[in-house]
Write a protein that holds these residues in place. Structure first.
Motif, PDB file in Angstrom:
ATOM      1  N   GLU A 150     -17.348  -0.253 -12.499  1.00 45.81           N
ATOM      2  CA  GLU A 150     -17.617  -1.166 -11.392  1.00 45.81           C
ATOM      3  C   GLU A 150     -16.851  -0.826 -10.115  1.00 45.81           C
ATOM      4  O   GLU A 150     -17.386  -0.935  -9.019  1.00 45.81           O
ATOM      5  N   LYS A 151     -15.579  -0.414 -10.239  1.00 46.85           N
ATOM      6  CA  LYS A 151     -14.778  -0.234  -9.022  1.00 46.85           C
ATOM      7  C   LYS A 151     -13.657   0.776  -9.207  1.00 46.85           C
ATOM      8  O   LYS A 151     -13.207   1.049 -10.325  1.00 46.85           O
ATOM      9  N   ILE A 152     -13.209   1.305  -8.061  1.00 53.94           N
ATOM     10  CA  ILE A 152     -12.007   2.133  -7.993  1.00 53.94           C
ATOM     11  C   ILE A 152     -10.945   1.315  -7.279  1.00 53.94           C
ATOM     12  O   ILE A 152     -11.204   0.726  -6.221  1.00 53.94           O
ATOM     13  N   THR A 153      -9.739   1.256  -7.848  1.00 46.71           N
ATOM     14  CA  THR A 153      -8.646   0.506  -7.240  1.00 46.71           C
ATOM     15  C   THR A 153      -7.544   1.466  -6.807  1.00 46.71           C
ATOM     16  O   THR A 153      -7.107   2.313  -7.587  1.00 46.71           O
ATOM     17  N   PHE A 154      -7.132   1.332  -5.544  1.00 43.93           N
ATOM     18  CA  PHE A 154      -6.107   2.197  -4.967  1.00 43.93           C
ATOM     19  C   PHE A 154      -4.837   1.398  -4.696  1.00 43.93           C
ATOM     20  O   PHE A 154      -4.888   0.194  -4.420  1.00 43.93           O
ATOM     21  N   LEU A 155      -3.711   2.080  -4.765  1.00 44.30           N
ATOM     22  CA  LEU A 155      -2.423   1.501  -4.416  1.00 44.30           C
ATOM     23  C   LEU A 155      -1.916   2.227  -3.174  1.00 44.30           C
ATOM     24  O   LEU A 155      -1.962   3.468  -3.124  1.00 44.30           O
ATOM     25  N   PHE A 156      -1.431   1.476  -2.183  1.00 43.19           N
ATOM     26  CA  PHE A 156      -0.913   2.061  -0.949  1.00 43.19           C
ATOM     27  C   PHE A 156       0.559   1.715  -0.785  1.00 43.19           C
ATOM     28  O   PHE A 156       1.000   0.638  -1.170  1.00 43.19           O
ATOM     29  N   LYS A 157       1.316   2.638  -0.181  1.00 41.98           N
ATOM     30  CA  LYS A 157       2.720   2.384   0.132  1.00 41.98           C
ATOM     31  C   LYS A 157       2.969   2.621   1.611  1.00 41.98           C
ATOM     32  O   LYS A 157       2.550   3.638   2.170  1.00 41.98           O
ATOM     33  N   SER A 158       3.659   1.692   2.233  1.00 42.37           N
ATOM     34  CA  SER A 158       4.093   1.838   3.621  1.00 42.37           C
ATOM     35  C   SER A 158       5.535   1.354   3.689  1.00 42.37           C
ATOM     36  O   SER A 158       5.788   0.145   3.700  1.00 42.37           O
ATOM     37  N   GLY A 159       6.487   2.281   3.680  1.00 38.49           N
ATOM     38  CA  GLY A 159       7.895   1.897   3.610  1.00 38.49           C
ATOM     39  C   GLY A 159       8.208   1.247   2.274  1.00 38.49           C
ATOM     40  O   GLY A 159       8.028   1.838   1.213  1.00 38.49           O
ATOM     41  N   ILE A 160       8.641  -0.014   2.310  1.00 36.07           N
ATOM     42  CA  ILE A 160       8.939  -0.734   1.063  1.00 36.07           C
ATOM     43  C   ILE A 160       7.761  -1.579   0.597  1.00 36.07           C
ATOM     44  O   ILE A 160       7.834  -2.220  -0.449  1.00 36.07           O
ATOM     45  N   TYR A 161       6.673  -1.578   1.350  1.00 35.55           N
ATOM     46  CA  TYR A 161       5.566  -2.489   1.075  1.00 35.55           C
ATOM     47  C   TYR A 161       4.460  -1.808   0.273  1.00 35.55           C
ATOM     48  O   TYR A 161       4.001  -0.716   0.614  1.00 35.55           O
ATOM     49  N   ILE A 162       4.024  -2.489  -0.798  1.00 33.18           N
ATOM     50  CA  ILE A 162       2.965  -1.988  -1.668  1.00 33.18           C
ATOM     51  C   ILE A 162       1.751  -2.907  -1.544  1.00 33.18           C
ATOM     52  O   ILE A 162       1.863  -4.130  -1.622  1.00 33.18           O
ATOM     53  N   SER A 163       0.589  -2.310  -1.329  1.00 37.85           N
ATOM     54  CA  SER A 163      -0.653  -3.083  -1.234  1.00 37.85           C
ATOM     55  C   SER A 163      -1.722  -2.424  -2.092  1.00 37.85           C
ATOM     56  O   SER A 163      -1.567  -1.290  -2.560  1.00 37.85           O
TER      57      SER A 163
END
Length: 236
Positions: free
Chosen positions: A95-108
């Motif tokens: 159904e879907k692909i899920t990605f994790l992003f990092k920007s400094g200390i922040y994870i989304s």
């Protein structure tokens, strides 16, 4: 304005300079621009290379020694263009692909329908990383001056690279921190058994700057980066 991509066979050590599948050149123009990070996946028997660059995610189909641009996603956060420092594929389903992003200390995190030719990756914050709450050899470790580098995600574990190349006394040191993402929210600390300290005492005293890491199919933790034997070394 140009970017080259090298593929390395871990068993034979053979290097392949990938070609742009449209032009047959051994470099890529315009679309990739400043390529921040990449990840790899096999979907329905086809290999793909995912690359983030200036608020876009480009997906290339891998065909032997050539890359064919197949999909293009826009990365958004709160409706605006978002440029994460690094990313990884957290999961792939029918159904879907899920990605994790990092920007400094922040994870989304962001998801999109598997096989979607285009669309928006709308990043939603899930947690922040604590870089201070750990010990090394029984002593508190201060890496407040270490640079934020790449990341790798596998089976709900996040590995983050930091490099100490901003200070003379730590210029030959880097560190990889492992975090458990299961149920992660708020601020999370690295796991005590997933802290990997990298230091060159002899060969590359002038610099050991880890840039990114990954776990290979052999289960080993790999990292890549920049190194110098001394401040004037331009060969390594």
């Amino acid at each position: 304005t140009t970017c080259s991509i090298m593929r390395v066979d871990l068993e034979t050590g053979k290097n392949i300079l990938m070609k742009d599948g449209t032009s047959s050149r051994t470099y890529f123009r315009n679309k990739l621009a400043h390529a921040n990070d990449m990840d790899w996946a096999r979907i329905d028997g086809v290999e793909y290379l995912f690359i983030i660059s200036e608020s876009n995610m480009m997906i290339y189909e891998i065909r032997d020694d050539a890359l064919i641009l197949t999909y293009e996603y826009k990365i958004r956060s709160g409706g605006s263009a978002f440029i994460p420092g690094s990313f990884g594929i957290r999961s792939i389903t029918e159904e879907k692909i899920t990605f994790l992003f990092k920007s400094g200390i922040y994870i989304s995190e962001a998801s999109i329908k598997t096989g979607a030719k285009s669309g928006n990756l709308n990043a939603v914050a899930i947690c922040t990383l604590d870089y201070t709450g750990f010990e090394l050899d029984g002593r508190p470790c201060d890496i407040s001056t270490f640079l934020n580098q790449g990341m790798f995600v596998k089976d709900d574990f996040l590995f983050v690279v930091k490099a100490g190349c901003e200070k003379e006394e730590t210029i030959h040191q880097s560190i990889i921190l492992g975090y458990d993402l299961k149920g992660a929210k708020g601020t999370i600390k690295p796991r005590a058994d997933m802290v990997f300290f990298l230091q060159s005492d002899k060969n590359y005293r002038g610099l050991l700057e880890a840039e990114d890491c990954a776990i290979g199919v052999d289960g080993k933790l790999y990292f890549n980066g920049n190194a110098r034997r001394n401040a004037y070394d331009t060969d390594h």
